[in-house]
Every structure is written in C-alpha cells, then in structure tokens.
Design a protein around this motif. Structure first.
Motif, PDB file in Angstrom:
ATOM      1  N   MET A 199      49.250  -4.529 -17.963  1.00 51.82           N
ATOM      2  CA  MET A 199      48.058  -4.819 -17.175  1.00 51.82           C
ATOM      3  C   MET A 199      47.944  -6.331 -17.046  1.00 51.82           C
ATOM      4  N   SER A 200      47.694  -6.816 -15.854  1.00 48.98           N
ATOM      5  CA  SER A 200      47.559  -8.262 -15.663  1.00 48.98           C
ATOM      6  C   SER A 200      46.246  -8.743 -16.266  1.00 48.98           C
ATOM      7  N   SER A 201      46.216 -10.039 -16.569  1.00 47.81           N
ATOM      8  CA  SER A 201      44.993 -10.573 -17.179  1.00 47.81           C
ATOM      9  C   SER A 201      43.814 -10.503 -16.220  1.00 47.81           C
ATOM     10  N   ASP A 202      44.099 -10.470 -14.891  1.00 50.16           N
ATOM     11  CA  ASP A 202      43.020 -10.341 -13.904  1.00 50.16           C
ATOM     12  C   ASP A 202      42.282  -9.012 -14.058  1.00 50.16           C
ATOM     13  N   ASN A 203      43.034  -7.975 -14.400  1.00 55.82           N
ATOM     14  CA  ASN A 203      42.459  -6.632 -14.511  1.00 55.82           C
ATOM     15  C   ASN A 203      42.118  -6.250 -15.946  1.00 55.82           C
ATOM     16  N   LEU A 204      42.506  -7.064 -16.894  1.00 56.76           N
ATOM     17  CA  LEU A 204      42.355  -6.707 -18.300  1.00 56.76           C
ATOM     18  C   LEU A 204      40.904  -6.445 -18.693  1.00 56.76           C
ATOM     19  N   LEU A 205      40.004  -7.236 -18.181  1.00 62.04           N
ATOM     20  CA  LEU A 205      38.586  -7.082 -18.536  1.00 62.04           C
ATOM     21  C   LEU A 205      37.838  -6.119 -17.613  1.00 62.04           C
ATOM     22  N   GLU A 206      38.560  -5.448 -16.735  1.00 63.39           N
ATOM     23  CA  GLU A 206      37.909  -4.516 -15.805  1.00 63.39           C
ATOM     24  C   GLU A 206      37.061  -3.460 -16.521  1.00 63.39           C
ATOM     25  N   PRO A 207      37.526  -2.880 -17.642  1.00 60.21           N
ATOM     26  CA  PRO A 207      36.662  -1.904 -18.328  1.00 60.21           C
ATOM     27  C   PRO A 207      35.331  -2.522 -18.791  1.00 60.21           C
ATOM     28  N   VAL A 208      35.357  -3.777 -19.185  1.00 66.01           N
ATOM     29  CA  VAL A 208      34.128  -4.454 -19.613  1.00 66.01           C
ATOM     30  C   VAL A 208      33.204  -4.649 -18.417  1.00 66.01           C
ATOM     31  N   TYR A 209      33.787  -5.062 -17.290  1.00 67.12           N
ATOM     32  CA  TYR A 209      32.976  -5.252 -16.086  1.00 67.12           C
ATOM     33  C   TYR A 209      32.390  -3.928 -15.611  1.00 67.12           C
ATOM     34  N   GLN A 210      33.177  -2.850 -15.699  1.00 62.52           N
ATOM     35  CA  GLN A 210      32.675  -1.530 -15.321  1.00 62.52           C
ATOM     36  C   GLN A 210      31.551  -1.096 -16.260  1.00 62.52           C
ATOM     37  N   PHE A 211      31.740  -1.331 -17.554  1.00 61.76           N
ATOM     38  CA  PHE A 211      30.726  -0.961 -18.533  1.00 61.76           C
ATOM     39  C   PHE A 211      29.431  -1.718 -18.258  1.00 61.76           C
ATOM     40  N   ARG A 212      29.554  -3.001 -17.951  1.00 61.49           N
ATOM     41  CA  ARG A 212      28.365  -3.795 -17.643  1.00 61.49           C
ATOM     42  C   ARG A 212      27.683  -3.274 -16.378  1.00 61.49           C
ATOM     43  N   ALA A 213      28.474  -2.986 -15.342  1.00 60.34           N
ATOM     44  CA  ALA A 213      27.904  -2.480 -14.089  1.00 60.34           C
ATOM     45  C   ALA A 213      27.189  -1.150 -14.322  1.00 60.34           C
TER      46      ALA A 213
END
Length: 109
Positions: A1-15
C-alpha cells in the motif's frame, strides 16, 4: 500500500465518526445505530499491529496521532450527546410517571 493510501482507514474512520456525530446532534439515534457497525468494523484495521508498523515506517506517525486526537475529540462530543439524551429521557420518564400518578389520584374517589 502506498503511503498516500496508508492512512485511508483512519480518514474513513474519522469521516464515519463525523457522520455519527451529525446523526447524534440531530437526535437520530436509530440512524446512528444503523451506521455504527460500519465504523466499528474499521476499528479492527486501526488496531492491527502491521498497520501501526507500516505507518511508523512510512513516517506518518505524527499524522496518525493528529487524526486520533481529532477522532477522540469527536468521540468526546458523541459521549456528551449520548449522556445528555439519556438524562433527557430519564427526566421525561420521571415527568410521565408523576403525571400518571396525578391522573390516577384524581380519578380515585
């Protein structure tokens, strides 16, 4: 997973947390209950040790900490709203009981 997408689960959780907060603010606890499991499912991903290692290796630990702090602030507000709603319901029930007793006393000869 690229570092650009790595925090996507955190961003989804926040949203999802923000969406739940909006439902709570509107008093839509039924909608809240329907959407809460989606958010809960992401929690397992965020608690995964490999996820944490990947975040640290990508140099994203500070961003992750910031996101977690923001999520905690949102969670705190959710907790306050839930407690206020619980208190409001308890007060409503108490008033209803008092009203019921008054009506019963009035009807009793």
């Amino acid at each position: 997973m690229s570092s650009d997408n790595l925090l996507e689960p955190v961003y989804q959780f926040r949203a999802q947390t923000e969406q739940l907060l909006e439902l709570a603010r509107a008093g839509d606890w039924e909608g809240y209950e329907q959407q809460a499991p989606e958010r809960q499912a992401l929690l397992a991903k965020l608690n995964d040790n490999q996820f944490m290692i990947d975040v640290a290796e990508a140099g994203l630990a500070d961003e992750l900490r910031e996101q977690i702090a923001d999520i905690q602030t949102l969670n705190d507000e959710l907790g306050r709203l839930a407690e206020q709603t619980k208190s409001d319901i308890a007060n409503d029930l108490k008033r209803q009981n008092t009203n019921d007793k008054a009506v019963k006393a009035y009807k009793t000869p």
